[in-house]
Design a protein around this motif. Structure first.
Motif, PDB file in Angstrom:
ATOM      1  N   THR A 192      -7.730  51.623 -17.814  1.00 41.83           N
ATOM      2  CA  THR A 192      -8.350  50.622 -18.673  1.00 41.83           C
ATOM      3  C   THR A 192      -7.466  49.404 -18.909  1.00 41.83           C
ATOM      4  OG1 THR A 192      -7.517  51.782 -20.595  1.00 41.83           O
ATOM      5  CG2 THR A 192      -9.747  52.309 -19.913  1.00 41.83           C
ATOM      6  N   ALA A 193      -6.151  49.540 -18.733  1.00 37.14           N
ATOM      7  CA  ALA A 193      -5.256  48.438 -19.080  1.00 37.14           C
ATOM      8  C   ALA A 193      -5.256  47.369 -17.987  1.00 37.14           C
ATOM      9  CB  ALA A 193      -3.847  48.968 -19.281  1.00 37.14           C
ATOM     10  N   ILE A 194      -4.905  46.139 -18.388  1.00 35.63           N
ATOM     11  CA  ILE A 194      -4.706  45.107 -17.376  1.00 35.63           C
ATOM     12  C   ILE A 194      -3.259  45.178 -16.916  1.00 35.63           C
ATOM     13  CG2 ILE A 194      -6.397  43.581 -18.491  1.00 35.63           C
ATOM     14  CD1 ILE A 194      -3.764  41.705 -18.850  1.00 35.63           C
ATOM     15  N   THR A 195      -3.002  44.662 -15.731  1.00 33.63           N
ATOM     16  CA  THR A 195      -1.627  44.518 -15.261  1.00 33.63           C
ATOM     17  C   THR A 195      -1.325  43.027 -15.274  1.00 33.63           C
ATOM     18  OG1 THR A 195      -1.973  46.415 -13.841  1.00 33.63           O
ATOM     19  CG2 THR A 195      -0.016  45.101 -13.416  1.00 33.63           C
ATOM     20  N   LEU A 196      -0.429  42.613 -16.166  1.00 40.30           N
ATOM     21  CA  LEU A 196      -0.074  41.201 -16.286  1.00 40.30           C
ATOM     22  C   LEU A 196       1.096  40.921 -15.362  1.00 40.30           C
ATOM     23  CD1 LEU A 196      -0.734  38.631 -18.034  1.00 40.30           C
ATOM     24  CD2 LEU A 196       1.156  39.342 -19.495  1.00 40.30           C
ATOM     25  N   SER A 197       0.903  40.005 -14.399  1.00 40.03           N
ATOM     26  CA  SER A 197       2.019  39.740 -13.483  1.00 40.03           C
ATOM     27  C   SER A 197       2.872  38.569 -13.945  1.00 40.03           C
ATOM     28  CB  SER A 197       1.517  39.540 -12.054  1.00 40.03           C
ATOM     29  OG  SER A 197       0.438  38.656 -12.008  1.00 40.03           O
ATOM     30  N   SER A 198       2.315  37.618 -14.706  1.00 39.57           N
ATOM     31  CA  SER A 198       3.149  36.562 -15.279  1.00 39.57           C
ATOM     32  C   SER A 198       2.446  35.899 -16.450  1.00 39.57           C
ATOM     33  CB  SER A 198       3.504  35.507 -14.221  1.00 39.57           C
ATOM     34  OG  SER A 198       2.363  34.751 -13.890  1.00 39.57           O
ATOM     35  N   PHE A 199       3.254  35.397 -17.383  1.00 37.06           N
ATOM     36  CA  PHE A 199       2.754  34.618 -18.525  1.00 37.06           C
ATOM     37  C   PHE A 199       3.789  33.554 -18.804  1.00 37.06           C
ATOM     38  CE2 PHE A 199       2.303  34.417 -23.380  1.00 37.06           C
ATOM     39  CZ  PHE A 199       1.293  33.471 -23.326  1.00 37.06           C
ATOM     40  N   LYS A 200       3.416  32.274 -18.628  1.00 39.46           N
ATOM     41  CA  LYS A 200       4.367  31.176 -18.756  1.00 39.46           C
ATOM     42  C   LYS A 200       3.801  30.103 -19.667  1.00 39.46           C
ATOM     43  CE  LYS A 200       6.170  31.883 -14.125  1.00 39.46           C
ATOM     44  NZ  LYS A 200       5.831  31.651 -12.733  1.00 39.46           N
ATOM     45  N   ALA A 201       4.712  29.431 -20.370  1.00 38.93           N
ATOM     46  CA  ALA A 201       4.319  28.304 -21.213  1.00 38.93           C
ATOM     47  C   ALA A 201       5.312  27.181 -20.975  1.00 38.93           C
ATOM     48  CB  ALA A 201       4.336  28.722 -22.682  1.00 38.93           C
ATOM     49  N   LYS A 202       4.797  25.950 -20.785  1.00 35.07           N
ATOM     50  CA  LYS A 202       5.709  24.814 -20.645  1.00 35.07           C
ATOM     51  C   LYS A 202       5.047  23.556 -21.177  1.00 35.07           C
ATOM     52  CE  LYS A 202       4.512  23.467 -15.943  1.00 35.07           C
ATOM     53  NZ  LYS A 202       4.980  23.154 -14.593  1.00 35.07           N
ATOM     54  N   LEU A 219      -0.275  26.725 -20.954  1.00 41.00           N
ATOM     55  CA  LEU A 219      -0.057  28.173 -20.851  1.00 41.00           C
ATOM     56  C   LEU A 219      -0.764  28.670 -19.605  1.00 41.00           C
ATOM     57  CD1 LEU A 219      -0.973  28.027 -24.420  1.00 41.00           C
ATOM     58  CD2 LEU A 219       1.006  29.432 -23.909  1.00 41.00           C
ATOM     59  N   LYS A 220      -0.028  29.411 -18.797  1.00 34.22           N
ATOM     60  CA  LYS A 220      -0.610  29.963 -17.561  1.00 34.22           C
ATOM     61  C   LYS A 220      -0.289  31.436 -17.500  1.00 34.22           C
ATOM     62  CE  LYS A 220      -0.184  26.059 -14.365  1.00 34.22           C
ATOM     63  NZ  LYS A 220       0.481  25.628 -13.129  1.00 34.22           N
ATOM     64  N   TRP A 221      -1.248  32.211 -17.050  1.00 34.40           N
ATOM     65  CA  TRP A 221      -0.961  33.624 -16.820  1.00 34.40           C
ATOM     66  C   TRP A 221      -1.746  34.140 -15.637  1.00 34.40           C
ATOM     67  CZ3 TRP A 221      -3.799  31.708 -20.810  1.00 34.40           C
ATOM     68  CH2 TRP A 221      -5.060  32.252 -21.063  1.00 34.40           C
ATOM     69  N   PRO A 246     -12.772  34.390 -21.882  1.00 34.59           N
ATOM     70  CA  PRO A 246     -13.415  35.498 -21.167  1.00 34.59           C
ATOM     71  C   PRO A 246     -12.657  35.901 -19.905  1.00 34.59           C
ATOM     72  CG  PRO A 246     -14.700  33.484 -20.930  1.00 34.59           C
ATOM     73  CD  PRO A 246     -13.564  33.157 -21.847  1.00 34.59           C
ATOM     74  N   ALA A 247     -12.651  37.187 -19.636  1.00 30.25           N
ATOM     75  CA  ALA A 247     -12.053  37.698 -18.402  1.00 30.25           C
ATOM     76  C   ALA A 247     -12.905  37.241 -17.237  1.00 30.25           C
ATOM     77  CB  ALA A 247     -11.989  39.219 -18.451  1.00 30.25           C
ATOM     78  N   LYS A 248     -12.270  37.007 -16.093  1.00 29.41           N
ATOM     79  CA  LYS A 248     -13.031  36.631 -14.903  1.00 29.41           C
ATOM     80  C   LYS A 248     -13.667  37.888 -14.331  1.00 29.41           C
ATOM     81  CE  LYS A 248     -10.406  32.493 -14.163  1.00 29.41           C
ATOM     82  NZ  LYS A 248      -9.535  31.677 -13.345  1.00 29.41           N
ATOM     83  N   LYS A 249     -14.911  37.779 -13.980  1.00 32.34           N
ATOM     84  CA  LYS A 249     -15.671  38.941 -13.509  1.00 32.34           C
ATOM     85  C   LYS A 249     -15.091  39.501 -12.213  1.00 32.34           C
ATOM     86  CE  LYS A 249     -19.493  38.719 -16.304  1.00 32.34           C
ATOM     87  NZ  LYS A 249     -18.862  38.374 -17.515  1.00 32.34           N
ATOM     88  N   ASN A 250     -15.183  40.798 -12.064  1.00 28.24           N
ATOM     89  CA  ASN A 250     -14.754  41.494 -10.845  1.00 28.24           C
ATOM     90  C   ASN A 250     -13.297  41.228 -10.479  1.00 28.24           C
ATOM     91  OD1 ASN A 250     -17.417  42.396 -10.590  1.00 28.24           O
ATOM     92  ND2 ASN A 250     -17.983  40.566  -9.447  1.00 28.24           N
ATOM     93  N   ALA A 251     -12.439  41.160 -11.492  1.00 32.72           N
ATOM     94  CA  ALA A 251     -11.031  40.846 -11.219  1.00 32.72           C
ATOM     95  C   ALA A 251     -10.216  42.114 -10.972  1.00 32.72           C
ATOM     96  CB  ALA A 251     -10.456  40.035 -12.363  1.00 32.72           C
ATOM     97  N   VAL A 252     -10.691  42.927 -10.049  1.00 35.53           N
ATOM     98  CA  VAL A 252      -9.953  44.151  -9.704  1.00 35.53           C
ATOM     99  C   VAL A 252      -8.641  43.769  -9.037  1.00 35.53           C
ATOM    100  CG1 VAL A 252     -10.029  46.308  -8.371  1.00 35.53           C
ATOM    101  CG2 VAL A 252     -12.080  45.475  -9.502  1.00 35.53           C
ATOM    102  N   SER A 253      -8.671  42.668  -8.283  1.00 35.51           N
ATOM    103  CA  SER A 253      -7.459  42.214  -7.595  1.00 35.51           C
ATOM    104  C   SER A 253      -6.690  41.195  -8.432  1.00 35.51           C
ATOM    105  CB  SER A 253      -7.838  41.604  -6.253  1.00 35.51           C
ATOM    106  OG  SER A 253      -8.780  40.567  -6.465  1.00 35.51           O
ATOM    107  N   GLY A 254      -7.108  40.970  -9.664  1.00 42.99           N
ATOM    108  CA  GLY A 254      -6.391  40.034 -10.524  1.00 42.99           C
ATOM    109  C   GLY A 254      -7.024  38.652 -10.549  1.00 42.99           C
ATOM    110  N   ALA A 255      -6.519  37.811 -11.452  1.00 45.91           N
ATOM    111  CA  ALA A 255      -7.070  36.465 -11.610  1.00 45.91           C
ATOM    112  C   ALA A 255      -6.005  35.562 -12.221  1.00 45.91           C
ATOM    113  CB  ALA A 255      -8.303  36.513 -12.512  1.00 45.91           C
ATOM    114  N   LYS A 256      -6.260  34.246 -12.143  1.00 47.63           N
ATOM    115  CA  LYS A 256      -5.345  33.263 -12.737  1.00 47.63           C
ATOM    116  C   LYS A 256      -6.073  32.544 -13.865  1.00 47.63           C
ATOM    117  CE  LYS A 256      -2.774  32.122  -8.558  1.00 47.63           C
ATOM    118  NZ  LYS A 256      -2.517  31.094  -7.555  1.00 47.63           N
ATOM    119  N   TYR A 257      -5.319  32.236 -14.934  1.00 47.43           N
ATOM    120  CA  TYR A 257      -5.890  31.569 -16.101  1.00 47.43           C
ATOM    121  C   TYR A 257      -4.968  30.449 -16.554  1.00 47.43           C
ATOM    122  CZ  TYR A 257      -8.619  35.896 -16.519  1.00 47.43           C
ATOM    123  OH  TYR A 257      -9.452  36.960 -16.293  1.00 47.43           O
ATOM    124  N   LYS A 258      -5.545  29.437 -17.213  1.00 43.96           N
ATOM    125  CA  LYS A 258      -4.707  28.466 -17.902  1.00 43.96           C
ATOM    126  C   LYS A 258      -5.412  27.940 -19.135  1.00 43.96           C
ATOM    127  CE  LYS A 258      -5.489  24.639 -14.677  1.00 43.96           C
ATOM    128  NZ  LYS A 258      -4.812  23.776 -13.718  1.00 43.96           N
TER     129      LYS A 258
END
Length: 135
Positions: free
Chosen positions: A24-34, A42-44, A76-88
């Motif tokens: 059920t958990a997400i795997t966060l690969s990066s979270f950056k703020a500049k 903010l990007k993650w 909102p989470a991006k749909k079908n993000a089994v392989s992950g997604a990018k947000y800002k």
């Protein structure tokens, strides 16, 4: 030969081993703020999102202070993000000379909220000076 050869396999042993990880958990690969001009960008990135409803961005003036949500609605989470997604997302309320700490919270359909470690941004005053137009 009329001997019986019966092979029995306990299938349950093989099934449980594959599903020990929490799905059920997400795997966060990066979270950056500049700082980006007068705003904080903010990007993650996520490596996977299963049952993720979305995200909140929390901000504080000190690392161990009180964190307040800066987005009005759930991102909102991006749909079908089994392989992950990018947000800002942008924080438009940054003040010069301030140091801000940001945390990312993800909201899971089953397990509720998970808050990830804080990132720090020092807001430099240079971007806040008025630009003089050359004639």
């Amino acid at each position: 030969g009329t001997g019986d050869c019966i092979l029995t396999m306990d299938a349950s042993k093989f099934v449980t081993a594959a599903f020990t990880a929490n799905p059920t958990a997400i795997t966060l690969s990066s979270f950056k703020a500049k700082q980006h001009g007068r705003k904080i960008l903010l990007k993650w990135k996520t490596a996977s999102e299963i049952d993720n409803l979305g995200f909140n961005i929390l901000r504080s003036d000190s690392e161990n202070g009180t964190y307040t949500k800066i987005n009005s609605d759930l991102i909102p989470a991006k749909k079908n993000a089994v392989s992950g997604a990018k947000y800002k997302r942008k924080d438009r309320n940054a003040k010069k000379g301030q140091t801000y700490y940001y945390k990312l919270e993800d909201i899971d359909r089953n397990t509720g909220s998970t808050v990830h470690d804080a990132v720090e941004v020092k807001v430099k005053g240079k971007a806040f000076k008025k630009k003089h137009s050359k004639k």
